[in-house]
Design a protein around this motif. Sequence first.
Motif, PDB file in Angstrom:
ATOM      1  N   SER A 118       0.625  -1.232   0.004  1.00 23.93           N
ATOM      2  CA  SER A 118       0.138  -0.033  -0.127  1.00 23.93           C
ATOM      3  C   SER A 118       0.875   1.278  -0.118  1.00 23.93           C
ATOM      4  O   SER A 118       0.468   2.348  -0.320  1.00 23.93           O
ATOM      5  CB  SER A 118      -1.264  -0.130   1.183  1.00 23.93           C
ATOM      6  N   ASP A 119       2.213   0.960   0.483  1.00 23.84           N
ATOM      7  CA  ASP A 119       3.019   2.298   0.165  1.00 23.84           C
ATOM      8  C   ASP A 119       3.293   2.653  -1.109  1.00 23.84           C
ATOM      9  O   ASP A 119       3.357   3.994  -1.326  1.00 23.84           O
ATOM     10  CB  ASP A 119       4.273   1.937   0.953  1.00 23.84           C
ATOM     11  N   TYR A 120       3.097   1.844  -2.167  1.00 21.93           N
ATOM     12  CA  TYR A 120       3.204   2.174  -3.521  1.00 21.93           C
ATOM     13  C   TYR A 120       2.058   3.127  -3.810  1.00 21.93           C
ATOM     14  O   TYR A 120       2.119   4.048  -4.560  1.00 21.93           O
ATOM     15  CB  TYR A 120       3.211   1.034  -4.427  1.00 21.93           C
ATOM     16  N   ALA A 121       0.891   2.690  -3.472  1.00 23.81           N
ATOM     17  CA  ALA A 121      -0.477   3.570  -3.922  1.00 23.81           C
ATOM     18  C   ALA A 121      -0.241   4.854  -3.047  1.00 23.81           C
ATOM     19  O   ALA A 121      -0.436   5.996  -3.732  1.00 23.81           O
ATOM     20  CB  ALA A 121      -1.588   3.012  -3.136  1.00 23.81           C
ATOM     21  N   GLN A 122       0.264   4.835  -1.829  1.00 23.99           N
ATOM     22  CA  GLN A 122       0.588   6.137  -1.201  1.00 23.99           C
ATOM     23  C   GLN A 122       1.479   6.973  -1.966  1.00 23.99           C
ATOM     24  O   GLN A 122       1.229   8.270  -2.136  1.00 23.99           O
ATOM     25  CB  GLN A 122       1.184   6.055   0.290  1.00 23.99           C
ATOM     26  N   ALA A 123       2.646   6.501  -2.642  1.00 28.58           N
ATOM     27  CA  ALA A 123       3.635   7.305  -3.366  1.00 28.58           C
ATOM     28  C   ALA A 123       3.130   7.721  -4.709  1.00 28.58           C
ATOM     29  O   ALA A 123       3.523   8.760  -5.296  1.00 28.58           O
ATOM     30  CB  ALA A 123       4.674   6.308  -3.305  1.00 28.58           C
ATOM     31  N   GLU A 168      -0.313  -5.410   2.295  1.00 25.84           N
ATOM     32  CA  GLU A 168       0.414  -5.869   1.069  1.00 25.84           C
ATOM     33  C   GLU A 168      -0.551  -5.552   0.062  1.00 25.84           C
ATOM     34  O   GLU A 168      -0.291  -6.156  -1.021  1.00 25.84           O
ATOM     35  CB  GLU A 168       0.367  -7.436   1.322  1.00 25.84           C
ATOM     36  N   SER A 169      -1.501  -4.886   0.013  1.00 21.12           N
ATOM     37  CA  SER A 169      -2.435  -4.721  -1.200  1.00 21.12           C
ATOM     38  C   SER A 169      -3.525  -3.461  -0.676  1.00 21.12           C
ATOM     39  O   SER A 169      -3.719  -3.050   0.173  1.00 21.12           O
ATOM     40  CB  SER A 169      -3.463  -6.041  -1.423  1.00 21.12           C
ATOM     41  N   TYR A 170      -4.007  -2.906  -1.994  1.00 24.19           N
ATOM     42  CA  TYR A 170      -5.013  -1.947  -1.861  1.00 24.19           C
ATOM     43  C   TYR A 170      -5.871  -2.185  -3.099  1.00 24.19           C
ATOM     44  O   TYR A 170      -5.847  -2.727  -3.912  1.00 24.19           O
ATOM     45  CB  TYR A 170      -4.376  -0.546  -1.810  1.00 24.19           C
ATOM     46  N   TYR A 190      -7.254  10.169  -2.512  1.00 20.07           N
ATOM     47  CA  TYR A 190      -8.531   9.723  -2.565  1.00 20.07           C
ATOM     48  C   TYR A 190      -8.644   8.610  -3.701  1.00 20.07           C
ATOM     49  O   TYR A 190      -9.769   8.103  -3.839  1.00 20.07           O
ATOM     50  CB  TYR A 190      -9.704  10.680  -2.595  1.00 20.07           C
ATOM     51  N   ASP A 191      -7.387   8.102  -4.255  1.00 21.57           N
ATOM     52  CA  ASP A 191      -7.584   7.143  -5.356  1.00 21.57           C
ATOM     53  C   ASP A 191      -7.352   5.606  -5.065  1.00 21.57           C
ATOM     54  O   ASP A 191      -7.532   4.887  -5.727  1.00 21.57           O
ATOM     55  CB  ASP A 191      -6.527   7.669  -6.328  1.00 21.57           C
ATOM     56  N   TYR A 192      -7.257   5.472  -3.827  1.00 21.83           N
ATOM     57  CA  TYR A 192      -7.093   4.048  -3.325  1.00 21.83           C
ATOM     58  C   TYR A 192      -7.636   3.974  -1.879  1.00 21.83           C
ATOM     59  O   TYR A 192      -7.587   4.994  -1.070  1.00 21.83           O
ATOM     60  CB  TYR A 192      -5.626   3.521  -3.461  1.00 21.83           C
TER      61      TYR A 192
END
Length: 162
Positions: A82-87, A100-102, A92-94
């Motif tokens: 989920s760190d990937y999504a944050q970066a 490990e997942s989002y 509000y996109d995830y």
Amino acid sequence: PIPNKAIVMPPTVVIGRLTGTKPDAEELQMWEEQKKSLLSAIEVVDDERQSHRGGSGAIAARDISEGETFVDPTSLLVFRPSDYAQAHLGEYDYIAFSSESYMQLRDDALPHSSIIYRFNEANHGGVDVGQEPNFKWYASSQARDPRSQLAIRAIRDIKAGE
């Protein structure tokens, strides 16, 4: 019809990303039924009827009872930290359900915008103080299950137009 501004990937792409296989007729039918159920209950509007000032959002197209549940088949389960999504995605996109997942709701690079992306958490990080959410979001099964989907449950009775 797909709600305003939603760019929904074809079900073959969404299901293929979830399962790693080409969907069969039964999976495609389930995807369409889930989408139809969600779209029968909500309407996406770009006016003062929704809670986000100056944006677009979802309102009830009909009365929705507390506990009523919907699955958004257009949200994508991504098996990356989920760190990937944050970066790489907007705030509000995830929705991170685990480290490990989002669930990906929106990605301009694809382009993709799920139906539930137009739902909001009702407070916008403290900007719209006093707004209360109508739904609770959750994964429809275990976060490591590749068939897990994003679901929402009404946490109170919602009148059409709210």
